[in-house]
Design a protein around this motif. Structure first.
Motif, mmCIF file in Angstrom:
data_model
loop_
_atom_site.group_PDB
_atom_site.id
_atom_site.type_symbol
_atom_site.label_atom_id
_atom_site.label_comp_id
_atom_site.label_asym_id
_atom_site.label_seq_id
_atom_site.Cartn_x
_atom_site.Cartn_y
_atom_site.Cartn_z
ATOM 1 N N TYR A 1 2.270 4.331 9.672
ATOM 2 C CA TYR A 1 2.604 5.112 8.483
ATOM 3 C C TYR A 1 2.573 6.595 8.844
ATOM 4 O O TYR A 1 1.696 7.040 9.588
ATOM 5 C CB TYR A 1 1.590 4.857 7.358
ATOM 6 C CG TYR A 1 1.660 3.457 6.810
ATOM 7 C CD1 TYR A 1 2.354 3.197 5.633
ATOM 8 C CD2 TYR A 1 1.039 2.392 7.453
ATOM 9 C CE1 TYR A 1 2.430 1.910 5.113
ATOM 10 C CE2 TYR A 1 1.111 1.107 6.943
ATOM 11 C CZ TYR A 1 1.807 0.874 5.774
ATOM 12 O OH TYR A 1 1.885 -0.401 5.270
ATOM 13 N N GLU B 1 4.060 6.838 4.322
ATOM 14 C CA GLU B 1 5.303 6.068 4.320
ATOM 15 C C GLU B 1 5.399 5.231 5.595
ATOM 16 O O GLU B 1 5.256 5.750 6.697
ATOM 17 C CB GLU B 1 6.504 7.001 4.218
ATOM 18 C CG GLU B 1 6.573 7.731 2.898
ATOM 19 C CD GLU B 1 7.799 8.618 2.785
ATOM 20 O OE1 GLU B 1 8.852 8.279 3.360
ATOM 21 O OE2 GLU B 1 7.681 9.662 2.127
ATOM 22 N N ARG B 2 5.664 3.936 5.419
ATOM 23 C CA ARG B 2 5.733 3.038 6.581
ATOM 24 C C ARG B 2 6.993 3.340 7.391
ATOM 25 O O ARG B 2 8.098 3.344 6.862
ATOM 26 C CB ARG B 2 5.726 1.592 6.115
ATOM 27 C CG ARG B 2 5.623 0.607 7.264
ATOM 28 C CD ARG B 2 5.429 -0.805 6.800
ATOM 29 N NE ARG B 2 6.427 -1.148 5.805
ATOM 30 C CZ ARG B 2 6.171 -1.913 4.747
ATOM 31 N NH1 ARG B 2 4.974 -2.389 4.545
ATOM 32 N NH2 ARG B 2 7.136 -2.193 3.885
#
Length: 156
Positions: free
Chosen positions: A80, A84-85
């Protein structure tokens, strides 16, 4: 009188249009973090912060991951960036897996390792290489099923 009111309304509408069109996203200040933004916990696990900070000159970077342990043992990770991945459930090998990432902030950003398992040898050990237009830097992150690992990435 009707002509004057029409012209006044037209002038007002024109003024509003110029105001809204003249304000572009480029006029907005660039988001900036002046201190670390690593969360203390992520997805129900405490986050252990690596003491190494990576400094980059650009918000556009490449992130590469691979198994940094003595033996490739089936570690599966997600990576991440600022929550956010960017890499999803990837099994680490000796071969680097690379993704391009645009960092969100000038100043502090973070990269976080989430372990889906610990392979056959605990902990889950992941080498993370961050490349910008000036070079490459590597940080090693270790996570377990009870903890995450993270490092600061600072855009100068």
């Amino acid at each position: 009188m009707k002509t004057f009111l029409f012209l006044s309304r037209a002038a007002l509408i024109l003024l509003l249009l110029i105001t809204f069109v003249g304000c572009s996203k480029d006029d907005d200040p660039e988001p900036e973090n002046e201190e670390s933004n690593i969360p203390p916990e992520f997805r129900g696990r405490n986050v252990e912060v690596n003491p190494k900070t990576v400094y980059v000159s650009s918000k556009s970077i490449s992130v590469s991951v691979w198994d940094n342990g003595n033996l490739v043992d089936g570690d599966i990770v997600s990576i991440y960036v600022n929550g956010e991945r960017v890499i999803n459930e990837h099994e680490l090998t000796r071969t680097k897996h690379t993704v391009d990432v645009d960092l969100k902030y000038k100043g502090y950003n973070y990269i976080l390792l989430y372990a889906h398992n610990e392979g056959t040898s605990s902990p889950n050990t992941c080498a993370v290489e961050i490349e910008d237009d000036k070079g490459k830097q590597t940080v090693v992150l270790n996570a377990k099923l009870t903890t995450n690992a993270a490092a600061n990435v600072v855009v100068e």
